[in-house]
Enzyme design. Structure first.
Site, PDB file in Angstrom:
ATOM      1  N   HIS A   1      26.580 -32.542 -45.062  1.00 51.20           N
ATOM      2  CA  HIS A   1      25.931 -31.231 -45.009  1.00 51.20           C
ATOM      3  C   HIS A   1      26.761 -30.229 -44.206  1.00 51.20           C
ATOM      4  O   HIS A   1      27.474 -30.597 -43.278  1.00 51.20           O
ATOM      5  CB  HIS A   1      24.545 -31.348 -44.396  1.00 51.20           C
ATOM      6  CG  HIS A   1      23.573 -32.085 -45.251  1.00 51.20           C
ATOM      7  ND1 HIS A   1      22.241 -32.193 -44.930  1.00 51.20           N
ATOM      8  CD2 HIS A   1      23.724 -32.745 -46.425  1.00 51.20           C
ATOM      9  CE1 HIS A   1      21.618 -32.882 -45.862  1.00 51.20           C
ATOM     10  NE2 HIS A   1      22.504 -33.238 -46.781  1.00 51.20           N
TER      11      HIS A   1
ATOM     12  N   GLU B   1      25.734 -28.029 -42.048  1.00 51.02           N
ATOM     13  CA  GLU B   1      25.322 -28.018 -40.646  1.00 51.02           C
ATOM     14  C   GLU B   1      25.926 -29.199 -39.890  1.00 51.02           C
ATOM     15  O   GLU B   1      26.378 -29.053 -38.753  1.00 51.02           O
ATOM     16  CB  GLU B   1      23.788 -28.065 -40.533  1.00 51.02           C
ATOM     17  CG  GLU B   1      23.069 -26.924 -41.231  1.00 51.02           C
ATOM     18  CD  GLU B   1      22.732 -27.205 -42.698  1.00 51.02           C
ATOM     19  OE1 GLU B   1      21.940 -26.435 -43.256  1.00 51.02           O
ATOM     20  OE2 GLU B   1      23.252 -28.185 -43.283  1.00 51.02           O
TER      21      GLU B   1
ATOM     22  N   CYS C   1      18.018 -29.804 -42.947  1.00 51.85           N
ATOM     23  CA  CYS C   1      17.182 -30.978 -43.184  1.00 51.85           C
ATOM     24  C   CYS C   1      16.899 -31.676 -41.848  1.00 51.85           C
ATOM     25  O   CYS C   1      17.447 -31.306 -40.808  1.00 51.85           O
ATOM     26  CB  CYS C   1      17.876 -31.936 -44.149  1.00 51.85           C
ATOM     27  SG  CYS C   1      19.330 -32.752 -43.448  1.00 51.85           S
TER      28      CYS C   1
ATOM     29  N   CYS D   1      20.059 -32.958 -40.003  1.00 51.11           N
ATOM     30  CA  CYS D   1      20.845 -31.897 -39.366  1.00 51.11           C
ATOM     31  C   CYS D   1      20.110 -31.317 -38.158  1.00 51.11           C
ATOM     32  O   CYS D   1      20.726 -30.977 -37.157  1.00 51.11           O
ATOM     33  CB  CYS D   1      21.192 -30.816 -40.378  1.00 51.11           C
ATOM     34  SG  CYS D   1      22.312 -31.402 -41.676  1.00 51.11           S
TER      35      CYS D   1
END
Length: 146
Positions: free
Chosen positions: A70, A72, A95, A98
C-alpha cells in the site's frame, strides 16, 4: 496572490505521487509530513524487485490486489520513527493495516481525500476511540480545502 493551505498543498502532492502507482485497479499516493516538511512519499506497487501489476496483472484475493504494498505502508516505512508526531496525507482512507503502522510510528493526524469501504477498519477505529488514542482523522474537502 492567495496561497493554498498546507493541507491542500500536501494532498496535491499525494495526488501527483499516486501517478507512479503500478496497480491499474486503484492509484493511491501518500505523503508523510512533520513540522510542515515532507518526510517521505509512497505509492502502491509491488515490493522492490518483484513484478508489477502493470506488467503481469493484478493478483486478486477477496476483491483486493495482494501483489501490491500500500502507498501508506511505503511512505510510513520510508519515514520510520523520524515521522513520530507527524501527519499522514493519503488520497484514500487507509486500511486497518496501514492505520496500525501509522499508530506504531506515532503519527498524530491522518488526512485522507476519498472514502473506501474496508471490512476490517471499524474494530480499529472503535479501539482508538475506546482508549482515547491521541490521533486525529480528517476527511479532506470542504470550503478551505480542509
Amino acid at each position: 496572490m492567495k496561497r493554498i493551505s498546507f493541507d491542500k498543498y500536501f494532498m496535491k502532492i499525494a495526488e501527483i505521487v499516486s501517478l507512479r502507482s503500478t496497480c491499474p485497479r486503484k492509484q493511491i499516493g501518500a505523503v508523510v509530513v512533520k513540522d510542515k516538511q515532507i518526510m517521505s512519499t509512497g505509492y502502491n506497487g509491488a515490493p522492490q524487485g518483484l513484478r508489477h501489476c502493470i506488467d503481469v496483472g493484478c493478483l486478486i484475493k477477496n476483491n483486493h490486489c495482494i501483489r501490491t504494498v500500500h502507498a501508506e505502508e511505503n511512505a510510513l516505512l520510508f519515514a520510520g520513527k523520524n515521522a513520530s508526531g507527524g501527519i499522514l496525507y493519503s488520497t484514500v482512507l487507509p486500511c486497518d493495516k496501514c492505520f496500525k503502522l501509522a499508530l506504531q510510528i506515532n503519527i498524530k493526524k491522518i488526512i485522507y481525500k476519498e472514502d473506501y469501504k474496508y471490512e476490517n477498519l471499524k474494530w480499529l477505529l472503535d479501539e482508538i476511540n475506546a482508549v482515547e488514542k491521541n490521533i486525529e482523522i480528517v476527511k479532506f474537502g470542504g470550503k478551505n480545502g480542509k
